[in-house]
Motif scaffolding. Sequence first.
Motif, mmCIF file in Angstrom:
data_model
loop_
_atom_site.group_PDB
_atom_site.id
_atom_site.type_symbol
_atom_site.label_atom_id
_atom_site.label_comp_id
_atom_site.label_asym_id
_atom_site.label_seq_id
_atom_site.Cartn_x
_atom_site.Cartn_y
_atom_site.Cartn_z
ATOM 1 N N SER A 22 0.836 -1.208 0.000
ATOM 2 C CA SER A 22 0.000 0.000 0.000
ATOM 3 C C SER A 22 0.865 1.251 0.000
ATOM 4 C CB SER A 22 -0.903 0.001 1.240
ATOM 5 O OG SER A 22 -0.093 0.044 2.401
ATOM 6 N N CYS A 23 0.238 2.379 -0.368
ATOM 7 C CA CYS A 23 0.917 3.676 -0.408
ATOM 8 C C CYS A 23 1.343 4.096 1.001
ATOM 9 C CB CYS A 23 -0.039 4.706 -1.003
ATOM 10 S SG CYS A 23 0.546 6.407 -0.847
ATOM 11 N N ARG A 24 2.586 4.616 1.137
ATOM 12 C CA ARG A 24 3.018 5.043 2.472
ATOM 13 C C ARG A 24 2.530 6.458 2.810
ATOM 14 N NH1 ARG A 24 7.692 4.405 0.125
ATOM 15 N NH2 ARG A 24 8.209 2.607 1.380
ATOM 16 N N GLY A 25 1.901 7.111 1.841
ATOM 17 C CA GLY A 25 1.329 8.427 2.131
ATOM 18 C C GLY A 25 -0.102 8.338 2.648
ATOM 19 N N CYS A 26 -0.925 7.501 2.007
ATOM 20 C CA CYS A 26 -2.366 7.509 2.314
ATOM 21 C C CYS A 26 -2.911 6.113 2.587
ATOM 22 C CB CYS A 26 -3.138 8.134 1.153
ATOM 23 S SG CYS A 26 -3.194 7.106 -0.327
ATOM 24 N N ALA A 27 -2.042 5.090 2.525
ATOM 25 C CA ALA A 27 -2.452 3.692 2.720
ATOM 26 C C ALA A 27 -3.356 3.186 1.601
ATOM 27 C CB ALA A 27 -3.113 3.480 4.093
ATOM 28 N N PHE B 213 3.671 5.645 -8.481
ATOM 29 C CA PHE B 213 2.897 6.875 -8.271
ATOM 30 C C PHE B 213 1.539 6.484 -7.693
ATOM 31 C CE2 PHE B 213 -0.465 9.600 -10.213
ATOM 32 C CZ PHE B 213 -0.163 10.791 -9.555
ATOM 33 N N CYS B 214 1.143 7.173 -6.611
ATOM 34 C CA CYS B 214 -0.167 6.901 -6.019
ATOM 35 C C CYS B 214 -1.183 7.903 -6.558
ATOM 36 C CB CYS B 214 -0.124 6.987 -4.494
ATOM 37 S SG CYS B 214 -1.767 6.814 -3.758
ATOM 38 N N PRO B 215 -2.146 7.445 -7.340
ATOM 39 C CA PRO B 215 -3.128 8.390 -7.891
ATOM 40 C C PRO B 215 -4.065 8.945 -6.820
ATOM 41 C CG PRO B 215 -3.610 6.134 -8.603
ATOM 42 C CD PRO B 215 -2.365 6.063 -7.781
ATOM 43 N N ASP B 216 -4.102 8.324 -5.646
ATOM 44 C CA ASP B 216 -5.013 8.802 -4.596
ATOM 45 C C ASP B 216 -4.476 10.035 -3.878
ATOM 46 O OD1 ASP B 216 -6.734 6.744 -5.205
ATOM 47 O OD2 ASP B 216 -5.852 5.385 -3.731
ATOM 48 N N CYS B 217 -3.146 10.047 -3.539
ATOM 49 C CA CYS B 217 -2.606 11.182 -2.769
ATOM 50 C C CYS B 217 -1.452 11.877 -3.487
ATOM 51 C CB CYS B 217 -2.144 10.718 -1.382
ATOM 52 S SG CYS B 217 -0.645 9.730 -1.396
ATOM 53 N N GLY B 218 -1.000 11.329 -4.631
ATOM 54 C CA GLY B 218 0.064 11.960 -5.397
ATOM 55 C C GLY B 218 1.470 11.593 -4.952
HETATM 56 ZN ZN LIG Z 1 -1.324 7.529 -1.572
#
Ligand SMILES: [Zn+2]
Length: 416
Positions: free
Chosen positions: A14-19, A57-62
Amino acid sequence: MSDASPSHHHRRSSCRGCAGRAPVAVLDLGLQPPANALLAGEADFAGERRFPLELFFCPDCGLVQLLDVVDPELLFGHYLYLTGMSDTMRAHFDAYAGQICADHGLGADDLVVDIASNDGSLLAAFKARGTRVLGVEPAANVAAIANERGIDTVARFFDETVAAELRAERGPAAVATANNVLAHVDDPRAFLAGMRRLVEPEGIVVVEAPELRHLLDRLEYDTIYHEHLSYFSVAALARIFAGAGLGLERVIDQPVHGGTIRLIARPGREHAPEVLARIAAERAAGLLDLDRYRRFAADVAANREALCALLLEARLEGKVVAAYGAPAKGNTLLNYCGIGPELCAFTVDRNPLKAGRFLPGSHVPCLEVDQLLERMPDYVMILPWNLAEEIMDQQAEYRRRGGRFLVPIPQPRVLA
Ligand SMILES: [Zn+2]
């Protein structure tokens, strides 16, 4: 757990910015050894460990990030980068301490804590201005260097528990700083929450990190290596700071490391309007769109083609190409481009912990700096391109004797 080396590496899901669960792969730099793992001798070549180096690249939080996480002990246990080695960085830290002391009226009672304080270069500049200082540095050999020069430094990995202990022992800090470390940690929100815990209610948290837009605009893909888990836009950072209970007050551009931002945050605040405006500008520039990363990946592949063509042409002409420096970024570049000693005969470095060793992956030998004049290669490729002017000034004699410098990015080119 991964297949490459189950005991030293794992891949996040998972993304480490927004999970968020859907980060998209945008650039594959191949299997690479840790970029600071220089080798003592040829006997070490065969046992070298390599891990996937792939950008998402996480499209949810950038947030732009690596999902493959190599164990910190393997990456940082014998860290070789000493901040005080560079004249440019020394000047940067002096101006940094001067600005924070002046803007925030720091005095002799105020404590400044620097996280990942390296050899104590920044804290020395604060100490010279009369504040109390404390360093927290995970690499024991580097912490020892700081203590020897009189900068009180504890050798620990920083987290919220360590923050609570230090606050109990030393009292709250007026300022907590962390430079070029937030991108290294697997949980940046928890790291910032620890910094928040260190400071007094009216204290400030100061973070410096390379800014993503420069990585894209100047094609600085060589700054991608296992130690850098995140590549921050202000948009992605703002979300993580807010999650740690910190409001961004200012974002200040800094010229070091090819484009860095200094973020000043306070506990329990909202982000300032100027910060929100900057995020809107990032969105308008496409930093939150997947297309921008597809284009970046194509440009990176074209750079590899152009650099290899230039070096091959030099070899066909019977010219010798060497390099200057052994920075982590140079190793990403050499390994992604497949450049070894046949295209780059050797490199030189001022750091006594690097000279006499071999670069990871490429196995290019790293020699003492005086070998540049001794061997007079036709071209010297500057790997720490952020220090190019300083290096060319120092090596004026090499140029005077007819040597020429080249830089690999954003376009490979020979300097006049
Ligand atoms: Zn994210």
